[in-house]
Design an enzyme around this catalytic site. Sequence first.
Site, PDB file in Angstrom:
ATOM      1  N   GLY A 120       0.833  -1.191   0.000  1.00  0.00           N
ATOM      2  CA  GLY A 120       0.000   0.000   0.000  1.00  0.00           C
ATOM      3  C   GLY A 120       0.866   1.239   0.000  1.00  0.00           C
ATOM      4  O   GLY A 120       1.784   1.360  -0.806  1.00  0.00           O
ATOM      5  N   ASP A 121       0.576   2.140   0.913  1.00  0.00           N
ATOM      6  CA  ASP A 121       1.362   3.378   0.995  1.00  0.00           C
ATOM      7  C   ASP A 121       2.220   3.418   2.260  1.00  0.00           C
ATOM      8  O   ASP A 121       2.550   4.483   2.763  1.00  0.00           O
ATOM      9  CB  ASP A 121       0.436   4.600   0.927  1.00  0.00           C
TER      10      ASP A 121
END
Length: 186
Positions: A120-121
């Site tokens: 993800g981030d």
Amino acid sequence: GGPPEPLSAGPRGGVGGVGESVTGLAEAAALRARRLREAALSDPLTGLPNRALLADRIRHMIAVSQRSRSGFAVALLDLDRFKFVNDTLGHATGDVLLKEVARRLRATVRESDTVARLGGDEFVLVMAGGLDAAREVSRRVLEAMKTPLRHDEQLIDIGISIGIALYPDHGEDDVTLLRHADSAMY
């Protein structure tokens, strides 16, 4: 039928050629195996170490720290508003942003530090030294992220949140350290 052909030990054909082809095949197989190992331990988008390699790097830092009686820091980084970028500008733009963050992180940290992507981030830094070193690296990371990313005539701000956990104060294994860094970030 006549005398047998002599075996050539030269570079073309014969015994020499067989030796060279076997060596070439072995080298190609070793290169392929190394690339497979690297692919299994790397994030395919950014090329950074993935979760499996990160756990290994933290275990290595624990062993080094125990021998040298020193600490190290684990910082968890989360991009602010990444979901908004992905939802409004598309996943391709989100991927460009993640690659740029990875590039900036690698350019900012010290050679001895590890930059990894959890998915993800979320990114992780593993940094030698104590709290002061972690604060200094984190300050440089925040500074590096201040410049917006220019993409397709758009300026995208890269906000980032950072949480830091220290070994051995906040945990003595990778899972505990990451959990405490996550708590510190929020």
